[in-house]
Design an enzyme around this catalytic site. Structure first.
Site, PDB file in Angstrom:
ATOM      1  N   ARG A   1       0.796  -1.221   0.000  1.00  0.00           N
ATOM      2  CA  ARG A   1       0.000   0.000   0.000  1.00  0.00           C
ATOM      3  C   ARG A   1       0.832   1.276   0.000  1.00  0.00           C
ATOM      4  NH1 ARG A   1      -2.997  -3.886   1.745  1.00  0.00           N
ATOM      5  NH2 ARG A   1      -1.051  -4.399   2.740  1.00  0.00           N
ATOM      6  N   THR A   2       1.818   1.343   0.880  1.00  0.00           N
ATOM      7  CA  THR A   2       2.489   2.630   1.044  1.00  0.00           C
ATOM      8  C   THR A   2       3.240   3.018  -0.227  1.00  0.00           C
ATOM      9  OG1 THR A   2       2.651   2.179   3.389  1.00  0.00           O
ATOM     10  CG2 THR A   2       3.983   3.981   2.560  1.00  0.00           C
TER      11      THR A   2
ATOM     12  N   LYS B   1      25.562  -2.913  -1.986  1.00  0.00           N
ATOM     13  CA  LYS B   1      27.021  -2.784  -2.158  1.00  0.00           C
ATOM     14  C   LYS B   1      27.641  -2.050  -0.984  1.00  0.00           C
ATOM     15  CE  LYS B   1      26.520  -2.112  -7.153  1.00  0.00           C
ATOM     16  NZ  LYS B   1      26.678  -1.089  -8.211  1.00  0.00           N
TER      17      LYS B   1
ATOM     18  N   ARG C   1      11.302   4.291   2.778  1.00  0.00           N
ATOM     19  CA  ARG C   1      10.993   3.340   3.857  1.00  0.00           C
ATOM     20  C   ARG C   1      12.263   2.547   4.133  1.00  0.00           C
ATOM     21  NH1 ARG C   1       6.005  -0.787   4.292  1.00  0.00           N
ATOM     22  NH2 ARG C   1       5.083   1.152   5.023  1.00  0.00           N
TER      23      ARG C   1
ATOM     24  N   HIS D   1       5.349   6.412  11.152  1.00  0.00           N
ATOM     25  CA  HIS D   1       4.770   6.191   9.819  1.00  0.00           C
ATOM     26  C   HIS D   1       3.739   7.309   9.572  1.00  0.00           C
ATOM     27  CE1 HIS D   1       3.369   4.386   6.266  1.00  0.00           C
ATOM     28  NE2 HIS D   1       3.196   3.130   6.658  1.00  0.00           N
TER      29      HIS D   1
HETATM   30  C1  NCD Z   1       2.066  -0.745   8.123  1.00  0.00           C
HETATM   31  C2  NCD Z   1       3.566  -0.539   8.210  1.00  0.00           C
HETATM   32  O1  NCD Z   1       4.282  -0.784   7.221  1.00  0.00           O
HETATM   33  O2  NCD Z   1       3.993  -0.124   9.265  1.00  0.00           O
HETATM   34  N1  NCD Z   1       1.614  -1.001   6.825  1.00  0.00           N
HETATM   35  C3  NCD Z   1       1.296   0.043   6.030  1.00  0.00           C
HETATM   36  O3  NCD Z   1       2.127   0.860   5.713  1.00  0.00           O
HETATM   37  N2  NCD Z   1       0.016   0.201   5.689  1.00  0.00           N
HETATM   38  C4  NCD Z   1       1.561  -1.747   9.098  1.00  0.00           C
HETATM   39  C5  NCD Z   1       2.158  -3.114   9.091  1.00  0.00           C
HETATM   40  O4  NCD Z   1       3.021  -3.456   8.277  1.00  0.00           O
HETATM   41  O5  NCD Z   1       1.728  -3.902   9.937  1.00  0.00           O
END
Ligand code: NCD
Length: 305
Positions: A51-52, A80, A101, A129
Site C-alpha cells: 500500500r504505502t 554494495k 521506507r 509512519h
Molecule cells: C504498516 C507498516 O508498514 O507499518 N503497513 C502500512 O504501511 N500500511 C503496518 C504493518 O506493516 O503492519
C-alpha cells in the site's frame, strides 16, 4: 523546504489543510490530474510494502507526475554498502520529492538532512509512519465526522507498531481524546511514548490485555498486525501472533457506530467474516490513503491549486 519525517512536523492547521485538500481531490480528482506535470517522485523502499509504495506512486501518477525508484534494498546500491546519505544525495539529483521506507529508526531524519528535495517518511523501523497517520486521520474525520471527543482503542503490537506510535502523537493534539491500549504484556506501548507523549500531555489512557473488556466502550478500534520482522526470536512471534482475533462474535460487544481501522496488511487479527460489517472501514482507509498522499505531495511541492 519542508519534509514529513514525524507527524509533529505538521501543525494541526497544516494537517487540516491536507485533509481538506484530500476531500476536494476525492470530490473532483480530474481537477488535479495535471498539477504535477513534469515532477518526479522517487520511492526508495528498503523494506517490503504494498500500500504505502503503490499509493505514493498512484498519487503522483494521478497528479500527472511520474515515478522512479526501487522496492527492495537488494535492488539498490545499499547491497554494495552505500550509506543512506549518499543514496539520498544522489536520488535528490533525479527527483523532486522522495518517499523512503527503511528498517532503521531515524533513517528518514538522516535522509532529510542530506536531501535537496522534500522527504516523506514512509516508515522508519518501529518508529514512525506519518503518511499512514494522515490516512488514518482522513478516514476518522470522513467516517466519524470528527477528530476530537473520541475513545480510541489501539490493539495488537503496540511495541513495534510504528503506525500506532505516529497516530498517538497526532491524536493527542485534539481535545478530549482517550486511549485504551490493548496488548499482551510483551507488546505494550514503549515507555518513552507513555511518558513523553501521553503523560506529558495529560492524555487519559488505560492499558488492557483483553480485547473483549475494552470493546464495549470504544468509538474506534485500530487493529494492528504483530510485527514479525521486528522480533528477535521466532518462537516469541509464534506465541504472540494470534493473541487477538476480531471476529463477528466479538463485534457484537461493540457499539453499533464503532469503526474498525487497520493499516493493513492483516494476518489473522481480523477475521474476514467482518469485512462486510459497515463498521469495518479498513478497505475504505486504503482509498483515503491515495487522496491524502496526493494532497501531501501538492503541499510539500508547494504547488498552488
Ligand atoms: C504498516 C507498516 O508498514 O507499518 N503497513 C502500512 O504501511 N500500511 C503496518 C504493518 O506493516 O503492519
Amino acid at each position: 523546504m519542508k519534509h514529513l519525517v514525524n507527524p509533529l512536523d505538521l501543525s494541526i492547521d497544516e494537517i487540516q489543510e491536507i485533509l481538506d485538500l484530500a476531500k476536494d481531490i476525492e470530490r473532483d480528482m480530474k481537477k488535479y490530474s495535471k498539477v504535477c506535470e513534469g515532477k518526479k517522485l522517487a520511492t526508495l523502499f528498503y523494506e517490503p510494502s504494498t500500500r504505502t509504495r503503490l499509493s505514493h506512486e498512484a498519487a503522483m501518477l494521478n497528479l500527472g507526475g511520474s515515478v522512479l525508484g526501487f522496492s527492495s534494498a537488494d535492488e539498490s546500491s545499499a547491497s554494495k554498502g552505500e550509506s543512506i546519505s549518499d543514496t539520498i544525495r544522489t536520488v535528490s539529483c533525479y527527483s523532486d520529492i522522495i518517499a523512503i521506507r527503511h528498517p532503521k529508526e531515524g533513517s528518514a531524519l538522516i535522509a532529510s538532512e542530506f536531501s535537496q528535495v522534500p522527504i516523506i517518511n514512509a516508515g522508519d523501523g518501529g518508529h514512525e509512519h506519518p503518511t499512514q497517520t494522515l490516512t488514518d486521520l482522513l478516514t476518522i474525520q470522513a467516517e466519524k465526522g470528527r477528530l476530537d471527543n473520541l475513545t480510541v482503542g489501539l490493539c495488537g503490537d503496540l511495541k513495534f507498531g510504528r503506525t500506532v506510535h505516529s497516530l498517538i502523537k497526532a491524536l493527542v493534539r485534539y481535545p478530549n481524546i482517550k486511549f485504551v491500549l490493548i496488548s499482551p504484556e510483551e507488546l505494550r506501548l514503549p515507555n518513552y511514548i507513555v511518558q513523553e507523549v501521553l503523560k506529558k500531555n495529560n492524555v487519559p489512557y488505560i492499558e488492557e490485555v483483553r480485547l473483549t473488556n475494552a470493546l464495549p466502550n470504544l468509538d474506534l478500534l485500530y487493529m494492528t498486525r504483530v510485527q514479525k520482522e521486528r522480533f528477535f526470536n521466532e518462537a516469541e512471534y509464534i506465541r504472540m501472533k494470534d493473541f487477538y482475533v476480531l471476529d463477528s462474535n466479538k463485534m457484537k460487544l461493540a457499539d453499533k457506530n464503532m469503526l474498525v481501522l487497520h493499516p493493513l496488511p492483516r494476518v489473522n487479527e481480523i477475521h474476514p467474516e467482518i469485512d462486510n460489517d459497515p463498521r469495518a472501514v479498513y478497505f475504505k482507509q486504503v482509498q483515503y490513503g491515495v487522496y491524502v498522499r496526493m494532497a501531501l505531495i501538492i503541499k510539500l511541492l508547494d504547488i498552488q491549486v
